[in-house]
Design a protein around this motif. Structure first.
Motif, PDB file in Angstrom:
ATOM      1  N   LEU A 218    -104.305 -96.383  48.833  1.00 34.49           N
ATOM      2  CA  LEU A 218    -103.072 -95.703  48.416  1.00 34.49           C
ATOM      3  C   LEU A 218    -101.924 -96.685  48.344  1.00 34.49           C
ATOM      4  O   LEU A 218    -101.661 -97.432  49.309  1.00 34.49           O
ATOM      5  N   HIS A 219    -101.223 -96.690  47.227  1.00 33.67           N
ATOM      6  CA  HIS A 219     -99.991 -97.466  47.140  1.00 33.67           C
ATOM      7  C   HIS A 219     -98.994 -96.893  48.144  1.00 33.67           C
ATOM      8  O   HIS A 219     -98.899 -95.665  48.302  1.00 33.67           O
ATOM      9  N   PRO A 220     -98.245 -97.733  48.847  1.00 31.78           N
ATOM     10  CA  PRO A 220     -97.315 -97.222  49.874  1.00 31.78           C
ATOM     11  C   PRO A 220     -96.349 -96.165  49.354  1.00 31.78           C
ATOM     12  O   PRO A 220     -96.041 -95.201  50.068  1.00 31.78           O
ATOM     13  N   ASP A 221     -95.842 -96.332  48.126  1.00 31.89           N
ATOM     14  CA  ASP A 221     -94.907 -95.337  47.585  1.00 31.89           C
ATOM     15  C   ASP A 221     -95.581 -93.985  47.415  1.00 31.89           C
ATOM     16  O   ASP A 221     -94.962 -92.934  47.625  1.00 31.89           O
ATOM     17  N   PHE A 222     -96.858 -94.006  47.027  1.00 31.32           N
ATOM     18  CA  PHE A 222     -97.596 -92.759  46.873  1.00 31.32           C
ATOM     19  C   PHE A 222     -97.949 -92.166  48.228  1.00 31.32           C
ATOM     20  O   PHE A 222     -97.855 -90.948  48.430  1.00 31.32           O
ATOM     21  N   ALA A 223     -98.362 -93.016  49.155  1.00 33.48           N
ATOM     22  CA  ALA A 223     -98.700 -92.527  50.493  1.00 33.48           C
ATOM     23  C   ALA A 223     -97.521 -91.793  51.121  1.00 33.48           C
ATOM     24  O   ALA A 223     -97.701 -90.802  51.849  1.00 33.48           O
ATOM     25  N   ALA A 224     -96.306 -92.247  50.833  1.00 33.49           N
ATOM     26  CA  ALA A 224     -95.113 -91.611  51.392  1.00 33.49           C
ATOM     27  C   ALA A 224     -94.913 -90.197  50.854  1.00 33.49           C
ATOM     28  O   ALA A 224     -94.157 -89.408  51.442  1.00 33.49           O
ATOM     29  N   MET A 225     -95.603 -89.857  49.759  1.00 36.30           N
ATOM     30  CA  MET A 225     -95.481 -88.529  49.165  1.00 36.30           C
ATOM     31  C   MET A 225     -96.523 -87.551  49.697  1.00 36.30           C
ATOM     32  O   MET A 225     -96.546 -86.387  49.287  1.00 36.30           O
ATOM     33  N   LEU A 226     -97.397 -88.015  50.599  1.00 38.26           N
ATOM     34  CA  LEU A 226     -98.455 -87.174  51.140  1.00 38.26           C
ATOM     35  C   LEU A 226     -98.058 -86.593  52.491  1.00 38.26           C
ATOM     36  O   LEU A 226     -97.304 -87.216  53.245  1.00 38.26           O
ATOM     37  N   ARG A 227     -98.593 -85.426  52.793  1.00 41.52           N
ATOM     38  CA  ARG A 227     -98.358 -84.770  54.072  1.00 41.52           C
ATOM     39  C   ARG A 227     -99.714 -84.350  54.656  1.00 41.52           C
ATOM     40  O   ARG A 227    -100.161 -83.218  54.450  1.00 41.52           O
ATOM     41  N   PRO A 228    -100.378 -85.253  55.344  1.00 42.49           N
ATOM     42  CA  PRO A 228    -101.700 -84.911  55.898  1.00 42.49           C
ATOM     43  C   PRO A 228    -101.628 -83.710  56.825  1.00 42.49           C
ATOM     44  O   PRO A 228    -100.662 -83.517  57.554  1.00 42.49           O
ATOM     45  N   ARG A 229    -102.692 -82.916  56.803  1.00 42.58           N
ATOM     46  CA  ARG A 229    -102.726 -81.695  57.603  1.00 42.58           C
ATOM     47  C   ARG A 229    -103.068 -81.965  59.062  1.00 42.58           C
ATOM     48  O   ARG A 229    -102.716 -81.181  59.943  1.00 42.58           O
ATOM     49  N   PHE A 230    -103.772 -83.090  59.317  1.00 43.22           N
ATOM     50  CA  PHE A 230    -104.256 -83.342  60.673  1.00 43.22           C
ATOM     51  C   PHE A 230    -104.526 -84.833  60.824  1.00 43.22           C
ATOM     52  O   PHE A 230    -104.979 -85.475  59.880  1.00 43.22           O
ATOM     53  N   PRO A 231    -104.234 -85.384  61.999  1.00 41.78           N
ATOM     54  CA  PRO A 231    -103.565 -84.772  63.153  1.00 41.78           C
ATOM     55  C   PRO A 231    -102.053 -84.836  62.969  1.00 41.78           C
ATOM     56  O   PRO A 231    -101.566 -85.632  62.177  1.00 41.78           O
ATOM     57  N   PRO A 232    -101.299 -83.996  63.671  1.00 40.53           N
ATOM     58  CA  PRO A 232     -99.840 -84.038  63.538  1.00 40.53           C
ATOM     59  C   PRO A 232     -99.274 -85.346  64.087  1.00 40.53           C
ATOM     60  O   PRO A 232     -99.793 -85.900  65.047  1.00 40.53           O
ATOM     61  N   SER A 233     -98.255 -85.836  63.444  1.00 40.96           N
ATOM     62  CA  SER A 233     -97.582 -87.047  63.905  1.00 40.96           C
ATOM     63  C   SER A 233     -96.362 -86.649  64.721  1.00 40.96           C
ATOM     64  O   SER A 233     -95.476 -85.948  64.228  1.00 40.96           O
ATOM     65  N   GLU A 234     -96.330 -87.069  65.968  1.00 37.96           N
ATOM     66  CA  GLU A 234     -95.238 -86.696  66.860  1.00 37.96           C
ATOM     67  C   GLU A 234     -94.243 -87.847  66.999  1.00 37.96           C
ATOM     68  O   GLU A 234     -94.624 -89.021  66.935  1.00 37.96           O
ATOM     69  N   PRO A 235     -92.962 -87.523  67.183  1.00 36.85           N
ATOM     70  CA  PRO A 235     -91.956 -88.582  67.326  1.00 36.85           C
ATOM     71  C   PRO A 235     -92.278 -89.569  68.451  1.00 36.85           C
ATOM     72  O   PRO A 235     -91.981 -90.760  68.353  1.00 36.85           O
ATOM     73  N   SER A 236     -92.893 -89.066  69.516  1.00 36.16           N
ATOM     74  CA  SER A 236     -93.188 -89.952  70.642  1.00 36.16           C
ATOM     75  C   SER A 236     -94.360 -90.881  70.363  1.00 36.16           C
ATOM     76  O   SER A 236     -94.502 -91.925  71.000  1.00 36.16           O
ATOM     77  N   ALA A 237     -95.203 -90.477  69.411  1.00 39.00           N
ATOM     78  CA  ALA A 237     -96.364 -91.291  69.048  1.00 39.00           C
ATOM     79  C   ALA A 237     -96.581 -91.192  67.546  1.00 39.00           C
ATOM     80  O   ALA A 237     -97.535 -90.564  67.078  1.00 39.00           O
TER      81      ALA A 237
END
Length: 375
Positions: A218-237
């Motif tokens: 994935l090109h980084p610009d395209f990857a930034a447009m994705l929202r994977p369903r799992f696992p959730p990304s938490e601010p602490s990690a």
């Protein structure tokens, strides 16, 4: 090692138990890939799977770098998957934009099923009378309709027609439309160094890796447009998109084997392999052109090693495939309409030899096809 490319390729793997004309389904792995996967599995038993995985990091990094070299993207843009279908499903499920996609009329059936399962509206790209993408007409359609994604399979599963990948990549770049490339048949077979927004492939076809592994880049610009369903990304990690997409259980031994296989491909020379595959395709079509009861679909000089045979006298490709294996130890593929439900109307027989095929093997196959008509 001396000898021609074909001789070196054949010497680097186990002796085939017959004639293998099925690389479009699954090529024959080499000793190096087999041994690397086995060694990793043994190491897992010795030190534990996670310790062994850490030790394999340099090999896997080299595999990602090799994929990057074949796609025009960066090693850090590449993750491993379980195969091409898995990669496409990950991407489509994570897409956060308009769920519309433009693709060829002859799009691969399982890809269409994944698009439908992920709620995508599919529209056809214009093609010529042979099913090849019409670039000028496609540019007009894409500029007018502006789908959320453009999807191209540069080389289909049901026919050895090379699609104009680089011109379409330029059109999409000019229009600011994301291009997704299914390179399952194309990687290591056609030039895919177009740095698309996304490109995915399996390991087991022309790169001759093990089954059950693939890649997604994935090109980084395209990857930034994705929202994977799992696992959730938490601010602490926080996890990057690629880390989220790559999360989960994996067959590390298969990934190690694939990394070695694609490294071997690059060491052999990607351009040399592609040139030899084009030569193989031309030779195959020339030999099969006069086989009674079958019609060759592709132009003789199509730069691919896939040759499609359409029965003209009522032969059943599935029965013929089984007969060739049982009676002559020749492995081919029978393709039915599910491969390309909007284009393929009758089952066909596919021949997909790799660089090591010999004229004698092709002549043997032609004779066997003639015998199959009366067998």
């Amino acid at each position: 090692m001396t000898g021609t490319l074909a001789e070196r390729w054949r010497a680097a793997r186990p002796k085939p138990a017959g004639v293998h004309l099925d690389s479009g389904a699954c090529s024959r792995q080499g000793f190096a890939a087999i041994d690397a996967a086995a060694q990793h599995a043994r190491h897992e038993a010795e030190v534990g799977g996670y310790v062994a995985l850490e030790a394999a990091a340099p090999v896997l990094d080299a595999g990602r770098a090799a994929v990057a070299a074949l796609t025009g993207l960066a090693p850090t843009d590449v993750i491993f998957t379980t195969g091409a279908n898995h990669a496409l499903d990950l991407l489509l499920a994570s897409w956060d934009g308009d769920r519309s996609v433009a693709c060829l009329v002859g799009e691969y059936g399982p890809n269409l099923a994944l698009m439908a399962a992920n709620g995508f509206r599919v529209s056809p790209l214009p093609v010529d009378e042979h099913g090849r993408l019409d670039i000028d007409a496609a540019a007009e359609v894409l500029a007018r309709e502006r789908p959320g994604l453009v999807h191209l399979t540069p080389l289909g599963s049901h026919r050895g027609l090379a699609q104009p990948l680089r011109p379409l990549a330029e059109v999409c770049r000019d229009l600011g439309l994301p291009l997704v490339v299914d390179a399952a048949q194309a990687l290591g077979h056609l030039d895919c160094t177009v740095a698309p927004h996304a490109i995915y492939s399996s390991s087991r076809k022309w790169l001759a890796g093990p089954r059950g592994v693939g890649v997604l880049a994935l090109h980084p610009d395209f990857a930034a447009m994705l929202r994977p369903r799992f696992p959730p990304s938490e601010p602490s990690a926080p996890l990057t998109v690629l880390q989220q997409l790559a999360h989960g259980e994996s067959n590390a031994a298969a990934r190690v084997g694939f990394s070695v296989a694609i490294g071997e491909h690059l060491a052999t020379g990607d351009e040399d392999v592609r040139a030899r595959l084009a030569e193989v395709g031309r030779l195959t079509r020339e030999v099969m052109a006069d086989v009674a009861g079958w019609r060759v679909v592709e132009p003789v000089d199509e730069p691919t090693a896939i040759t499609t045979l359409v029965p003209t006298d009522g032969a059943d490709p599935h029965r013929v495939r089984a007969w060739l294996i049982d009676e002559r130890r020749i492995v081919t593929t029978a393709c039915d309409a599910r491969r390309a439900p909007h284009e393929l109307t009758v089952p066909v027989l596919r021949l997909s030899p790799h660089v090591d095929v010999t004229p004698d093997e092709l002549e043997l196959t032609a004779a066997a096809l003639s015998d199959a008509a009366t067998g």
